[in-house]
Design a protein around this motif. Structure first.
Motif, mmCIF file in Angstrom:
data_model
loop_
_atom_site.group_PDB
_atom_site.id
_atom_site.type_symbol
_atom_site.label_atom_id
_atom_site.label_comp_id
_atom_site.label_asym_id
_atom_site.label_seq_id
_atom_site.Cartn_x
_atom_site.Cartn_y
_atom_site.Cartn_z
ATOM 1 N N UNK A 1 -3.982 0.189 7.388
ATOM 2 C CA UNK A 1 -4.791 -0.509 6.371
ATOM 3 C C UNK A 1 -4.714 -2.019 6.560
ATOM 4 N N UNK A 2 -3.522 -2.504 6.883
ATOM 5 C CA UNK A 2 -3.376 -3.953 7.107
ATOM 6 C C UNK A 2 -4.193 -4.383 8.325
ATOM 7 N N UNK B 1 -0.072 2.392 5.764
ATOM 8 C CA UNK B 1 -0.110 0.991 5.340
ATOM 9 C C UNK B 1 -0.417 0.048 6.516
ATOM 10 N N UNK C 1 -0.312 5.079 -4.604
ATOM 11 C CA UNK C 1 -1.639 4.818 -4.033
ATOM 12 C C UNK C 1 -1.977 5.893 -3.002
ATOM 13 N N UNK C 2 -3.274 6.079 -2.732
ATOM 14 C CA UNK C 2 -3.674 7.098 -1.756
ATOM 15 C C UNK C 2 -3.317 6.697 -0.331
ATOM 16 N N UNK C 3 -3.156 7.691 0.497
ATOM 17 C CA UNK C 3 -2.929 7.517 1.944
ATOM 18 C C UNK C 3 -1.661 6.721 2.248
ATOM 19 N N UNK D 1 -6.915 -2.994 9.414
ATOM 20 C CA UNK D 1 -8.319 -3.013 8.965
ATOM 21 C C UNK D 1 -8.591 -4.284 8.146
ATOM 22 N N UNK D 2 -7.633 -4.634 7.296
ATOM 23 C CA UNK D 2 -7.780 -5.849 6.494
ATOM 24 C C UNK D 2 -7.864 -7.100 7.352
#
Lengths: 71, 457
Positions: free
Chosen positions: A29-30, A26, A20-22, A32-33
């Protein structure tokens, strides 16, 4: 340069893991989620409270009776 | 089938695609229910028949020439001409297009692509309900289902397609090759067709035309979600060895791949399907202030936005991309409706067309530099290639043909139903016959009872 670390697929897939990108971001991203999820609840609580407060004062007695009859 | 492993792989692959076809049938069931639920009661039988007849018309024409186009057109017209050799085995008179012990899988592949064709045609069908002539829609259904979408599939959804090779075009689960093109085509048609009577007030303010059966609509969209699982699985090659991909991938590890034969996993698309569905639903709920139908459609638009890159995205990327797409799509739908006075009856242009375009553009940035194919010499995924691809899908192969053919139909007076019929409802004749038949059988039963000496009251 490639966002997922692979610039071609001429590789042995036995040696390949994430694609997966970037990768490496992780945790960000979490976060942000989680913000997206908690933010959604916050917006929903505020909006529903406003809606219910408005609805309290708009009920026409005849219409409410009609709704009760309608079941 | 030489050897047990080869036999097992063939049988597994046949069965895998066969199951996807069965699942994808639910997409069409869902579209029918959605359209019928969204139409007013005076039009619902006509609306249903209009969509049902897409099935045989697109199936027959996809057998006659659609499937051949996919194999013959990857480089046509500017990048090497027709591939008549690959096309030969897929001509309607080829012995491989029939019962043949030497070819056990062509029919299953054909059907998997065919179900995408039904979907493309059905997307157009939804936006034009309650005022298009069925005869006109069925010509559009054949054109989008058996000609234009399959040309775009040959160009951008084929391991040897020129868009993949030259532009680095990447569209794993068909944001562009199904949804953008069908949405663009629908926009072209409704621009010529015009809005339903009463859709806009005299001052141009749009009126909402509520569905006659919201529950049918709800079940319809949930069936579309269900069928979408089959669609996603059908976009993958379930298992393939590196040697079959001409040795580009080294080693001996077998893998699932996307349509371009680049590696992915069923696990990835399961994560990303559900996370993009969720991101779409959550964003649509907020942006539409809890409107039920926009929320449901937002789930679909979320998946469609993320679909171009859902073979590679991280699940949280899929969720956020879906949410961003839904917000853009919702705003754009109402802006276009007010600005251009267009009546997209089920929001198909927005949910499929705009979401597809937005998804392609976003994927160009998020997947920048990732190889589009395992083959040497192909361009990598990049924003310019994805934006160019979006224009080709939505505008060149979608909007333009839809607009031109609709213009021709309008000039010939065969596009739109007469206003009198639109007001009384397309089912007028059927309703009349139904009421007459009902009255006749009730009267007959009463007479039967009277003849037997029973007082009929």
């Amino acid at each position: 340069m490639s966002t997922n670390g692979y610039s071609d697929w001429a590789v042995d897939l036995a040696e390949v893991g994430p694609i997966y990108p970037f990768q490496g971001y992780e945790v960000l991203m979490v976060i942000i989620g989680v913000i997206f999820w908690i933010g959604w609840h916050r917006i929903q609580f505020v909006r529903e409270a406003e809606h219910l407060e408005k609805a309290r004062h708009t009920g026409d007695e005849e219409k409410v009776k009609a709704q009760l009859e309608r079941y | 089938m030489d050897g047990n492993l080869n036999a097992l792989t063939t049988v597994f692959t046949e069965f895998y695609y066969w199951v996807t076809v069965v699942f994808m049938f639910l997409i069409h069931v869902g579209f029918c229910m959605y359209e019928v639920g969204a139409s007013r009661a005076r039009n619902h039988m006509h609306t249903l028949m209009k969509n049902i007849m897409i099935i045989p018309l697109v199936t027959v024409t996809f057998f006659l020439f659609g499937w051949w186009i996919y194999w013959a057109f990857p480089n046509f017209p500017f990048w090497g001409g027709l591939d008549t050799e690959a096309g030969a085995a897929n001509l309607p008179w080829a012995d491989t297009m029939a019962t043949n012990l030497g070819d056990r899988i062509t029919g299953v592949f054909w059907a998997a692509f065919l179900l995408f064709s039904w979907t493309a045609a059905s997307i157009v069908s939804g936006s034009v309900i309650e005022r298009i002539r069925s005869s006109a829609l069925w010509v559009h259904a054949v054109l989008i289902g058996s000609v234009f979408w399959i040309i775009d599939a040959a160009w951008g959804w084929h391991y040897g397609g020129w868009m993949v090779r030259v532009l680095g075009y990447h569209d794993a689960y068909a944001s562009g090759v199904i949804h953008a093109i069908a949405g663009g085509y629908a926009l072209g048609v409704i621009m010529v067709l015009g809005p339903r009577l009463g859709k806009f007030a005299k001052d141009g303010t749009p009126r909402d035309i509520p569905p006659h059966n919201p529950w049918l609509l709800t079940i319809g969209i949930f069936l579309i979600y269900t069928g979408f699982w089959g669609f996603y699985a059908a976009c993958n090659v379930p298992v393939i060895s590196p040697e079959v991909i001409d040795g580009q991938i080294t080693g001996a590890t077998w893998t699932a791949t996307n349509i371009y034969l680049a590696p992915t996993t069923l696990s990835a698309i399961t994560f990303n399907f559900l996370m993009s569905l969720s991101g779409g639903l959550m964003a649509a709920y907020v942006i539409s202030k809890g409107d039920a139908f926009w929320t449901f459609s937002g789930g679909l638009a979320g998946i469609i936005t993320a679909s171009a890159g859902n073979d590679l995205y991280h699940p949280i990327q899929a969720m956020i991309i879906a949410a961003i797409g839904v917000v853009i799509v919702y705003k754009l739908h109402y802006w276009v409706e007010r600005r251009f006075k267009l009546d997209d009856a089920v929001g198909a242009v927005a949910v499929h067309g705009y979401a597809g375009v937005v998804g392609l553009v976003i994927s160009g940035f998020v997947l920048w530099g990732v190889p589009s194919s395992p083959y040497e010499g192909y361009a990598a995924i990049n924003p310019i290639g994805q934006i160019t691809g979006a224009i080709i899908m939505f505008f060149v192969l979608g909007f333009l043909p839809g607009w031109i053919v609709a213009k021709m139909q309008a000039a010939a007076g065969v596009l739109r139903i007469p206003e009198e019929v639109e007001l009384q409802g397309l089912d007028y004749a059927e309703h009349h016959a139904y009421e007459d038949a009902k009255a006749a059988i009730i009267e007959a039963d009463k007479q039967e009872l009277a003849a037997r000496g029973v007082a009929a009251k």
